[in-house]
Design an enzyme around this catalytic site. Structure first.
Site, PDB file in Angstrom:
ATOM      1  N   HIS B 265     -52.852 -19.006-139.041  1.00  0.00           N
ATOM      2  CA  HIS B 265     -53.183 -18.889-137.625  1.00  0.00           C
ATOM      3  C   HIS B 265     -51.941 -19.124-136.751  1.00  0.00           C
ATOM      4  O   HIS B 265     -51.571 -18.286-135.921  1.00  0.00           O
ATOM      5  CB  HIS B 265     -54.275 -19.913-137.296  1.00  0.00           C
ATOM      6  CG  HIS B 265     -54.714 -19.932-135.874  1.00  0.00           C
ATOM      7  ND1 HIS B 265     -55.880 -19.338-135.438  1.00  0.00           N
ATOM      8  CD2 HIS B 265     -54.143 -20.462-134.764  1.00  0.00           C
ATOM      9  CE1 HIS B 265     -56.006 -19.502-134.131  1.00  0.00           C
ATOM     10  NE2 HIS B 265     -54.973 -20.199-133.693  1.00  0.00           N
ATOM     11  N   GLU B 266     -51.281 -20.258-136.981  1.00  0.00           N
ATOM     12  CA  GLU B 266     -50.124 -20.585-136.136  1.00  0.00           C
ATOM     13  C   GLU B 266     -48.969 -19.625-136.411  1.00  0.00           C
ATOM     14  O   GLU B 266     -48.200 -19.286-135.509  1.00  0.00           O
ATOM     15  CB  GLU B 266     -49.702 -22.033-136.345  1.00  0.00           C
ATOM     16  CG  GLU B 266     -50.780 -23.068-135.994  1.00  0.00           C
ATOM     17  CD  GLU B 266     -51.335 -22.944-134.583  1.00  0.00           C
ATOM     18  OE1 GLU B 266     -50.644 -22.406-133.697  1.00  0.00           O
ATOM     19  OE2 GLU B 266     -52.490 -23.389-134.369  1.00  0.00           O
ATOM     20  N   HIS B 269     -49.379 -16.685-134.254  1.00  0.00           N
ATOM     21  CA  HIS B 269     -48.796 -16.949-132.923  1.00  0.00           C
ATOM     22  C   HIS B 269     -47.275 -16.822-132.969  1.00  0.00           C
ATOM     23  O   HIS B 269     -46.661 -16.208-132.092  1.00  0.00           O
ATOM     24  CB  HIS B 269     -49.140 -18.373-132.466  1.00  0.00           C
ATOM     25  CG  HIS B 269     -50.527 -18.552-131.947  1.00  0.00           C
ATOM     26  ND1 HIS B 269     -51.037 -17.814-130.910  1.00  0.00           N
ATOM     27  CD2 HIS B 269     -51.509 -19.419-132.317  1.00  0.00           C
ATOM     28  CE1 HIS B 269     -52.296 -18.219-130.650  1.00  0.00           C
ATOM     29  NE2 HIS B 269     -52.597 -19.182-131.498  1.00  0.00           N
ATOM     30  N   GLU B 295     -53.942 -15.309-128.861  1.00  0.00           N
ATOM     31  CA  GLU B 295     -54.932 -15.745-129.845  1.00  0.00           C
ATOM     32  C   GLU B 295     -55.369 -14.587-130.729  1.00  0.00           C
ATOM     33  O   GLU B 295     -55.717 -14.786-131.896  1.00  0.00           O
ATOM     34  CB  GLU B 295     -56.129 -16.374-129.126  1.00  0.00           C
ATOM     35  CG  GLU B 295     -57.117 -17.062-130.036  1.00  0.00           C
ATOM     36  CD  GLU B 295     -56.593 -18.365-130.650  1.00  0.00           C
ATOM     37  OE1 GLU B 295     -55.482 -18.808-130.295  1.00  0.00           O
ATOM     38  OE2 GLU B 295     -57.313 -18.940-131.482  1.00  0.00           O
TER      39      GLU B 295
END
Lengths: 505, 505
Positions: B265-266, B269, B295
């Protein structure tokens, strides 16, 4: 507190906040930042320096300083307020002569130079680094040109790190120091066989070294709720106020003193920052200003405590447990002698207490010559190597073990080196007085009680922050200015003990 | 490039530099800072926010913007210059209405609140945290009062995170989304026994989890020369330009998906920040502006790639090797089903793709009520718990598993939550088009070739930075604005496959 003083404090608090951010950018650059981040970081540092500079040197700051000064009547000259106004006024008078653009260029070049230095070290390639040093010197000369109240170019730079100290004063101290050290080093060379330091070399797993250093600095006063310890190529200490102190170390798996004494050294710096009075937090007095004084703290812990006989008694059994394979038969006396071996070597930060001073004299001379144009960057490695041979008797095998070993010139810190040797002198002066004033100092150190030493230093040095210039603080604590004699006498006493010979006092 | 544009760019570059420093203060606060450093850090952040704000909103910036705008004639409306002027002008118009003092107070309260939240979580003590939330809400209301061009208070806050999106638009999207999700979740609850997720729970040593995540994010594009990965209580990503990207994760020894999918997820980003065009570096367009769009990148990697069948085929044998004790018999199908289990749970960041939206709807409603004064802070835990029961059917055992689970309100980030659910919607829209445009997408993912996915996203999304508002960018890439249908259809297809049932389209 008067209204003007309040407004001055508020403005200066903002300057301190900006420096907090700038110092974090620097700390991160040396501990955390991925290498490709260097260019953006250099730009951010330059902008931060410029904006901090503009805020500080503005006419408004000057007015607030004058108004506050006018309201001081009656305040004792050693009160926080009087010191705040006096110290800040002096810095303001100096800073406002420097154009903001130059401040930004200095920061940018220092940041880029630091990264270039890291790269150049990989191949011991001074040539790749030379243009960055040229640039730093050119900017340093432009900086010097902003002033007309100093006698010599080098005085301007030195004053930034050791306020109110002149090149001539340092040169006189160093001449005495060198004259004392050279015969001591020669005598000890004749008795080289009396000290066996082979036990310091072996296989010391880094994770155990980390554990050891953590234990030692915890005895000194490190606490995870207000400190950090990290790795860095060139160890240093930072403080973002007394409640957020950052120290760094580097590790050598084959030689544990590198990490251990490096850690004690930086923790000594950290204790200074951690010990500054609450009333000085978020003011320009909330850091130790004189680097010589700062260095006295690190060297006192590293050498006078850490390499002293009592601490070796504490350390030896712990080392034997941690590094059983290599050190199972370690005794305190053997450790004490080994860590106090005097022997010329290439790397300043790993030099013994006696030869260390010569490393500094060398740099002090070279940087004067560089800044005054008497030595070109092209000729620097050769000058370094030949003078190193002359002072320390060693050939320099490559630039990483010579002129590329320190970060200072790469980061634009010219005039900084002398403060290291001044720190040794000051440390010995404080150590002498601490011995007289702290009951049972040695036996308490041997028992692992380091708090009495720390608290004595906090009371006499740390809590004052940057309130007093070095010599004034020393007069308050030891009754006189920086002097060579206590250091020389400390050194002869200890080394005579270590080598079992009589070094004439 | 015109002279005015040059001067505008130079000024904005300084603003970006200050933000670089501010974001480092924040990154450090969440990853490195010792707890006692919080107060000095809060002050530094407040000063940095104030000074950055003053520099940005100054009349001089406004003049440079106007002059630059006048010189744009002829520049395509999607050129860097035209976008720079347009986006910056809009932000300037908004920012200049906010007093610098309020900006500093917001920053200070957010920083102090963040620390208070960490403390309050230790004892699940909402009462200790409540005054900080009160303060954040009071400041948010004062912030809202600076504007008269928005219909609703919440619009002002939302616009900071999702520019040009209104509360009414989001509410409409969320109403559709909720209507679609509720029956899907109910159907899957009836077939709970079809998915066995017990294999996700066990003993997964953290060092092996770190190794796994390092391998996965390296496939995605992480590289140590321009990235870092660290631990944080509440994971996040930062970027100091495209060459210094920082991501964070947290680890659960008994449940490996927490670290693995958090890391993906990160990293999603991070890839956005790392992929922004060089021409936009050190400009206000050099970050992704819309958080919904940001996101979408993290959720696409976490869920569409990471929880997809092809990636599970890649992952299963590696998991079996790394965690042999617990997972020796793992097969791709079992993993695929386990990581796509739909089941109401308490923690948003660990929620499955279907229930996740309801976590957001809950927060979106509560923060509107808080900011509009229809709900008091005192009554918030009860409101949270009762609505949680209503939407997700679960009792909340304590505040750490309820209202204290997220950092956002503590840090003053009110209006931020909806962007998470918008991100899911956008991710599905992009995923649909990526499937159509990247040849053999699924088989390449299964082979560990993630570069084609990354490059498609870089070309269509990342490189543009903050040039376009979300809906405009989406029109350029997928031909229309944010929509619910692609997400719902993606979800029904995947979950139908996972559960072996037909979820009516």
């Amino acid at each position: 507190m008067s209204d003007h003083l309040n407004r001055l404090r508020e403005r200066l608090a903002q300057v301190v906040d900006l420096r907090h951010a700038t110092e974090l950018l620097e700390w991160d650059q040396q501990t955390m930042m991925p290498p490709r981040g260097a260019e953006a970081r250099a730009q951010a540092l330059a902008t931060m320096q410029r904006i901090t500079h503009e805020l500080f040197v503005s006419a408004e700051t000057g007015r607030l300083l004058e108004d506050a000064a006018a309201e001081l009547d009656g305040a004792a000259s050693d009160s926080d307020d009087a010191c705040l106004v006096r110290v800040t006024m002096r810095r303001w008078e100096k800073a406002r002569r420097v154009p903001a653009e130059l401040t930004a260029e200095l920061a940018h070049a220092g940041s880029v130079g630091h990264q270039a230095w890291i790269e150049a070290r990989k191949n011991s390639d001074f040539g790749a680094f030379a243009p960055y040093l040229e640039r730093n010197l050119e900017l340093a000369r432009r900086y010097v040109d902003c002033f007309d109240s100093f006698t010599r170019a080098y005085d301007v730079l030195l004053d930034d790190y050791e306020p109110q100290m002149t090149t001539a004063e340092v040169a006189a101290l160093f001449a005495d120091l060198k004259a004392e050290l050279v015969p001591v080093i020669a005598t000890l060379a004749d008795h080289r066989d009396r000290v066996d330091d082979s036990l310091l070399h072996g296989n010391f797993p880094i994770d155990r070294q980390r554990q050891l250093v953590r234990e030692v600095i915890t005895l000194m006063g490190f606490s995870p709720d207000g400190w950090r310890i990290d790795d860095a190529v060139h160890p240093f200490a930072s403080g973002f106020g007394s409640a957020d102190v950052r120290i760094t170390t580097r590790w050598d798996q084959s030689f544990f003193p590198s990490g251990l004494y490096g850690g004690m050294h930086e923790c000594g710096h950290g204790l200074y920052e951690a010990g500054i009075a609450d009333s000085l937090q978020r003011t320009p007095l909330g850091h130790g200003e004189s680097l010589g004084l700062h260095e006295s703290q690190s060297r006192l812990w590293e050498n006078m405590v850490g390499r002293g006989r009592p601490f070796c008694e504490l350390l030896a059994p712990r080392l034997a447990t941690l590094f059983g394979d290599s050190l199972s038969n370690l005794d305190a006396g053997g450790l004490y002698r080994a860590v106090n071996l005097v022997e010329p070597s290439h790397i300043r930060v790993e030099a013994d207490e006696a030869t260390y001073g010569l490393h500094i004299v060398l740099r002090f001379e070279l940087e004067q010559e560089l800044i005054e144009g008497r030595l070109s960057v092209r000729d620097l490695p050769e000058a370094w190597n030949s003078r190193f041979k002359e002072y320390l008797g060693l050939d320099v095998p490559n630039d990483v073990h010579g002129v590329l070993q320190d970060v200072h010139w790469a980061a634009g810190l010219i005039g900084y080196f002398p403060t290291y040797a001044l720190g040794n002198l000051i440390a010995a002066q404080l150590w002498e007085w601490m011995h007289a004033e702290v009951p049972e100092l040695e036996s308490r150190i041997a028992a692992g009680e380091l708090a009495p030493s720390r608290e004595w230093l906090r009371e006499h040095v740390h809590r004052h922050g940057a309130k007093f210039p070095t010599n004034e603080l020393l007069r308050r604590v030891v009754g006189g200015p920086i002097a060579v004699a206590p250091f020389v006498s400390y050194l002869k006493r200890k080394l005579g003990d270590v080598y079992g010979i009589d070094l004439a006092p």
